[in-house]
Structure formats: C-alpha cells, structure tokens
Design a protein around this motif. Sequence first.
Motif, mmCIF file in Angstrom:
data_model
loop_
_atom_site.group_PDB
_atom_site.id
_atom_site.type_symbol
_atom_site.label_atom_id
_atom_site.label_comp_id
_atom_site.label_asym_id
_atom_site.label_seq_id
_atom_site.Cartn_x
_atom_site.Cartn_y
_atom_site.Cartn_z
ATOM 1 N N GLY A 1 53.460 -18.545 61.933
ATOM 2 C CA GLY A 1 52.722 -19.221 62.993
ATOM 3 C C GLY A 1 51.699 -18.338 63.697
ATOM 4 O O GLY A 1 51.491 -18.431 64.899
ATOM 5 N N ILE A 2 51.093 -17.406 62.924
ATOM 6 C CA ILE A 2 50.090 -16.520 63.526
ATOM 7 C C ILE A 2 48.731 -17.224 63.505
ATOM 8 O O ILE A 2 48.252 -17.627 62.447
ATOM 9 C CB ILE A 2 49.976 -15.194 62.748
ATOM 10 N N ASP A 3 48.120 -17.327 64.668
ATOM 11 C CA ASP A 3 46.804 -17.960 64.772
ATOM 12 C C ASP A 3 45.732 -16.896 64.552
ATOM 13 O O ASP A 3 45.770 -15.827 65.167
ATOM 14 C CB ASP A 3 46.666 -18.586 66.163
ATOM 15 N N MET A 4 44.796 -17.174 63.643
ATOM 16 C CA MET A 4 43.711 -16.229 63.408
ATOM 17 C C MET A 4 42.473 -16.704 64.147
ATOM 18 O O MET A 4 41.962 -17.784 63.878
ATOM 19 C CB MET A 4 43.414 -16.104 61.914
ATOM 20 N N GLN A 5 41.995 -15.871 65.076
ATOM 21 C CA GLN A 5 40.820 -16.266 65.846
ATOM 22 C C GLN A 5 39.521 -15.815 65.179
ATOM 23 O O GLN A 5 38.481 -16.430 65.345
ATOM 24 C CB GLN A 5 40.926 -15.691 67.254
ATOM 25 N N ALA A 6 39.613 -14.718 64.462
ATOM 26 C CA ALA A 6 38.456 -14.243 63.705
ATOM 27 C C ALA A 6 38.973 -13.561 62.453
ATOM 28 O O ALA A 6 40.085 -13.037 62.443
ATOM 29 C CB ALA A 6 37.631 -13.269 64.527
ATOM 30 N N PHE A 7 38.156 -13.603 61.440
ATOM 31 C CA PHE A 7 38.622 -13.099 60.152
ATOM 32 C C PHE A 7 37.445 -12.533 59.367
ATOM 33 O O PHE A 7 36.337 -13.072 59.404
ATOM 34 C CB PHE A 7 39.228 -14.278 59.379
ATOM 35 N N SER A 8 37.685 -11.410 58.675
ATOM 36 C CA SER A 8 36.660 -10.911 57.762
ATOM 37 C C SER A 8 37.351 -10.211 56.605
ATOM 38 O O SER A 8 38.482 -9.741 56.734
ATOM 39 C CB SER A 8 35.690 -9.978 58.488
ATOM 40 N N LEU A 9 36.695 -10.179 55.479
ATOM 41 C CA LEU A 9 37.278 -9.506 54.328
ATOM 42 C C LEU A 9 36.229 -8.549 53.766
ATOM 43 O O LEU A 9 35.162 -8.969 53.338
ATOM 44 C CB LEU A 9 37.683 -10.528 53.260
ATOM 45 N N ALA A 10 36.577 -7.256 53.845
ATOM 46 C CA ALA A 10 35.684 -6.254 53.251
ATOM 47 C C ALA A 10 36.210 -6.025 51.839
ATOM 48 O O ALA A 10 37.389 -5.766 51.656
ATOM 49 C CB ALA A 10 35.752 -4.959 54.048
ATOM 50 N N ASP A 11 35.350 -6.173 50.869
ATOM 51 C CA ASP A 11 35.854 -5.980 49.511
ATOM 52 C C ASP A 11 35.049 -4.915 48.785
ATOM 53 O O ASP A 11 33.875 -4.706 49.041
ATOM 54 C CB ASP A 11 35.809 -7.294 48.731
ATOM 55 N N THR A 12 35.736 -4.235 47.902
ATOM 56 C CA THR A 12 35.084 -3.271 47.027
ATOM 57 C C THR A 12 35.460 -3.722 45.620
ATOM 58 O O THR A 12 36.140 -4.721 45.452
ATOM 59 C CB THR A 12 35.611 -1.842 47.253
ATOM 60 N N LYS A 13 35.041 -2.957 44.638
ATOM 61 C CA LYS A 13 35.361 -3.300 43.257
ATOM 62 C C LYS A 13 36.877 -3.292 43.038
ATOM 63 O O LYS A 13 37.406 -4.019 42.224
ATOM 64 C CB LYS A 13 34.689 -2.277 42.333
ATOM 65 N N ASP A 14 37.557 -2.462 43.793
ATOM 66 C CA ASP A 14 38.952 -2.208 43.465
ATOM 67 C C ASP A 14 39.999 -2.665 44.464
ATOM 68 O O ASP A 14 41.166 -2.747 44.153
ATOM 69 C CB ASP A 14 39.144 -0.714 43.238
ATOM 70 N N PHE A 15 39.565 -2.922 45.679
ATOM 71 C CA PHE A 15 40.554 -3.366 46.662
ATOM 72 C C PHE A 15 39.821 -4.047 47.805
ATOM 73 O O PHE A 15 38.584 -4.026 47.857
ATOM 74 C CB PHE A 15 41.377 -2.184 47.198
ATOM 75 N N GLY A 16 40.588 -4.647 48.705
ATOM 76 C CA GLY A 16 39.971 -5.279 49.858
ATOM 77 C C GLY A 16 40.660 -4.832 51.132
ATOM 78 O O GLY A 16 41.787 -4.337 51.113
ATOM 79 N N VAL A 17 39.945 -4.987 52.244
ATOM 80 C CA VAL A 17 40.572 -4.773 53.549
ATOM 81 C C VAL A 17 40.317 -6.039 54.358
ATOM 82 O O VAL A 17 39.167 -6.421 54.581
ATOM 83 C CB VAL A 17 40.017 -3.527 54.275
ATOM 84 N N MET A 18 41.429 -6.704 54.724
ATOM 85 C CA MET A 18 41.310 -7.931 55.506
ATOM 86 C C MET A 18 41.395 -7.540 56.978
ATOM 87 O O MET A 18 42.242 -6.732 57.354
ATOM 88 C CB MET A 18 42.461 -8.860 55.128
ATOM 89 N N ARG A 19 40.476 -8.093 57.769
ATOM 90 C CA ARG A 19 40.490 -7.764 59.196
ATOM 91 C C ARG A 19 40.616 -9.048 59.991
ATOM 92 O O ARG A 19 39.877 -10.000 59.740
ATOM 93 C CB ARG A 19 39.193 -7.048 59.588
ATOM 94 N N ILE A 20 41.577 -9.064 60.887
ATOM 95 C CA ILE A 20 41.745 -10.280 61.677
ATOM 96 C C ILE A 20 41.923 -9.963 63.159
ATOM 97 O O ILE A 20 42.394 -8.892 63.539
ATOM 98 C CB ILE A 20 42.950 -11.137 61.192
ATOM 99 N N ILE A 21 41.511 -10.924 63.956
ATOM 100 C CA ILE A 21 41.854 -10.917 65.374
ATOM 101 C C ILE A 21 42.892 -12.032 65.489
ATOM 102 O O ILE A 21 42.600 -13.194 65.195
ATOM 103 C CB ILE A 21 40.632 -11.238 66.268
ATOM 104 N N ALA A 22 44.118 -11.633 65.801
ATOM 105 C CA ALA A 22 45.216 -12.601 65.802
ATOM 106 C C ALA A 22 45.617 -12.949 67.218
ATOM 107 O O ALA A 22 45.422 -12.151 68.142
ATOM 108 C CB ALA A 22 46.401 -12.013 65.048
ATOM 109 N N GLY A 23 46.194 -14.134 67.346
ATOM 110 C CA GLY A 23 46.696 -14.565 68.643
ATOM 111 C C GLY A 23 47.749 -13.588 69.150
ATOM 112 O O GLY A 23 47.728 -13.156 70.290
ATOM 113 N N ASP A 24 48.640 -13.196 68.244
ATOM 114 C CA ASP A 24 49.657 -12.221 68.613
ATOM 115 C C ASP A 24 49.589 -11.070 67.604
ATOM 116 O O ASP A 24 50.217 -11.107 66.546
ATOM 117 C CB ASP A 24 51.055 -12.879 68.597
#
Lengths: 436, 130
Positions: free
Chosen positions: B28-51
């Motif tokens: 039940g985590i609310d995501m207020q903002a979200f971005s995904l940085a991706d490279t050829k080999d992996f990704g980094v997900m960035r979120i601003i969560a409610g909690d």
Amino acid sequence: MYSYYNREAETMPREKLRELQSERLKATVKRVYENNQAYRLKFDKAGIKPEDIRSVDDLKLLPFTYKQDLRDNYPFGLFSAPMDEVVRIHASSGTTGKQTVVGYTRNDMAVWGEVMARTIGAGGITKKDIGHISYGYGLFTGGLGGNLGSETIGCATIPASTGNTKRQVTLLQDFKPTFILCTPSYALTLAEYMEENHIGLDQLALRCGFFGAEPWTEAMRAEIERRLNLEAFDIYGLSEIIGPGVAYECQVHKGLHVCEDHFIPEIIDPDTGEVLPEGEKGELVFTCITKEALPLIRYRTRDVAAIIKGDCPCGRTHLRMTKPAGRTDDMLIIRGVNVFPSQVETVLLEIEGIGPHYQMIVDRKGNLDSLTILVELAEGTFTGEVRKLEALREEIAKAVNSTLGIAAEIRLADHKSLERFEGKAKRVIDNRKLLD
Amino acid sequence: MFLKQLSIFIENRVGALTDATGILADNGIDMQAFSLADTKDFGVMRIIAGDCEKAASVLRANGYLVNITPVLAVETENRPGAFHEVLMRLSDAGVFVEYCYAFISPNPGKAQFILKVSDDDAAEKALALA
C-alpha cells in the motif's frame, strides 16, 4: 596416398619406436635428476633413482608432475637447462595470477619445429605452400609455434596474428595462402565476414586449416569446411609440453597422432593415478623425452581423453588419442585463453563494494565465445547514483580483463541474489555445449 | 523544500522492475513521483513515496538495495519558461544538477520538480530569493 612431413619417424615400426622411447626416457630422467633440484627431491621422495628406469615399462614408477609444481617453482625453477642455453620463453595464464612459464633451448626449438611441421605436413603441405598464421603471437605458444612449423617446412609464412578481420581477409585474397592456422571460432568469423561482404571463396586459395586451442565439435568442422572450402585438421598441444604440435590429425581424421618419439602419452585414472588400459577414457598424461629446458615427467594435463585402439589407415604407427572431452578440473578455455574461476574470485575479492559471490556465464555469440560475469553488489555501498555504479562496473571489467587476458561483460546483480551453494559451488554456466 | 527520495537498484532482467513495484503495491505504498534511470546494464528506480521509511524497509526485507537521499522539490507556475528560470538561478549560484524529474502538481496551475543538486544549501539559498 597419405602425406607426411617425416615419413620415417612417423611410420617407424612400433618395436623400434619403443626402443627409441626407452633410450630417450632414460636420458631424460637422468637429465632432470642431475640438473634440477625440484625433480631430484621429487624422485628421492618417491625412492626412485635414474638407474631404476630401464625401459618405457618403468615409466609408471615415476612420480607425476602437476601444474602446481610449475607454480611452486615459478618462474624457472623446473628448468633442467642453464639459462644461457634457453633461447625462448613462453607463458600462459595460471589460476592465481601467476603464469605458467616454459622455456626452450635451441634443440627444443628444433623439436618444436619438427612436430609442428608434422602437424601441418599431415595435410599435404609442402614448401611450395603459403601459410597464414592467425593465432596470437606473443607469450601464447599458438602464433609462434605455428609460425615455426610453417617455416620449418619451408613455406612462405604470413604472421598475421589475431584481430583486424578485414585486413586478414585482404591478406587471404591478395597473398593467396594455401593453409591457415587459427582457432575454429575465428575460422567461422572469417567465413562470416566474407559472406557479409560478398567475397567469394573463388578469391581464396585455402586448401587446409589447422584448428585448435579451444574445444570444437564435428558439427563445427563440417561448417568450417563448407564455408571456407578447405579440409579442417584438429591439432592438440599445451605449452607445458611444447605448445601446439603434441598431437595432430592425419587425413583419415579419426583421432590425433601423438608425436610419440618426443612425448609419451598415458591415460590414467585421475583419482588413483593408475594407468588405464588402452581405449579407456581418463586423464591424459605426457612425458617429454627429447626436451632440454623443460622436460616434464608424467605431466598431468587435466584433459580427459582416450587412446584409440588399432592401426590407422594412414600408416602412421604413433598412437592416436581422441579429441579431449572435458577437464578433470574447472579450467575453461574461452577464446583460446585458459580461464580458471578462481582467478575471477581473486579479482573480485580485491574490489570494494561487491560481495564474494559471482557467477560466470560462457556463451558463444555468433562464432565467438563470450564471458559474462554476474557480480553481487554489497549492502551499504549503494548510494543511488548511476555514475558510481557505472564506475564500479568499469573498475571490475578492467581488473578482470587485466587478470584473465580477455574481456568480460560485467553485470551487476542485487546483493544476495545469486544462488548460494552448499558444498562445491557451481559458479560456471557453460552454454557452449562443445563437448560430446 | 527537501523531500526524502528512495533509490532502488534494479537488475537488468525481465520482471525486475515489476517485482519491485509489486512489493510497493502489496504494501500500500503511494508513489507521488517516480523516475527510472537506466543504463545498458542496470536501472535505478527513484521514487518519492507517501511513507518513505516503510517503503525502504519492505524493499530491504525483500533483498533490494535501497538508499534514501534528500532531494530538492520545487514548485513553479505551469507556464513556458518557469523551469528555465529555476535552472538559471541554480546555474548563477554555481550549483550542478545531477538529475531531475518532473511530475504533475496536485495544485492547479502549478508544476513540480525533483532536483538532485551538487550543493543543497547553495541551491536552497538561490531559490529562496525568488
């Protein structure tokens, strides 16, 4: 009609060959005992004196030599000739970063030239031919060994070495070499390049190819023969014994003749060390009986093979061995380079920010082997910055490349995501399926 | 205003991202903002969560590598040139922007940005002058 480089030696009657082997073995055992301290200690420990060895039948009394012996005596400690008689040094990668170092006297070079000339001569190559050598020149024995054999026959020899496929194909078109030495996977790369660039086989003059330094199958042989329109010969060798030239295929293509007047083969049970009867599969062991600088006694190759029973229609009397079908240890051969998983482990342990667990995946993409290493990120080092992860990946790739001598693709994995093993870890997934 | 941003390491394999989003959904985590940085080999997900703390702990419990970083949240007028003005202020103050993502503001006529900057204090000072 079958071809030979040195018909007299290659078809020597077995009885005469045995006598020659016995005589040479005795001289070699005496040589190592008198000239090499490590061997003298080894023999003394086993309670063996040179005079106990009266014929090849006594070979089994002698202690084995292991790769570890070469490492323990790094770099020149197992040499049985003084350094001023050594004219060449080669080295191959070892498991712990230390290389396996081998040396040759002028006579050893002559032996090497002879056995490599037999290898190439078995394809009907004479001094009228032109040879193209696409094994790596350098510390690796493939390039210079092939070069030596080709020149010993008297062929015009092109030291093309590895890489730059476009230029290699130009050489094949313009210089019209009639035979080539390279890894089987590189032969397919050449074929592919020619097909992509619409260069017809009529522009080439290749008649024979001598392929080795990595495992390959009969299916690959058929493909190489079809796509390059040549007769493909399997070759076998290892630097510890002499390099390429230890055993070679004749035009019958049913096994590889061991140059038995220079190297005595045995097949043993790797667990008990017992010599196995002819025809049984086991670990291949060689004793050098004509070398001076590094005449290894009962060297454990870790390659699994068998001696083929019966006479070869080609008329050669020297025993035939099967193509090696696997290893008794975990060594991998990737793009012709010997790779041990423990080398990867050593590299990873020295890098901060990653865990000790890893997995190696070996694949064949197109015709070339590829190595992917999955590495776990350590907890607490993840800062969320892509830049830092990229830098870490780069650092690992560089360290792996400089230790293994081949490039690997590094993939970062979540920490604790790689499989954990109880007991012996299965760190390697080899998807190439090259062994029958 | 500074917000807590959650960064999550995403392996390069099919399903890696949905595994992570599934955990957030199940908890039940609310995501207020979200971005995904991706490279050829992996990704980094960035979120601003409610909690944020809860999100971090459930992801960690599932074996994810996570990191909490303070990031700058900026609200501007939703009009052409507004974002440019923000960047100019930062640039004049010698502040680098490492990465940035935008999302729709719940406030009508407004836009919101998340910025990761090289110098939090200098950035705050530069923007407070507005």
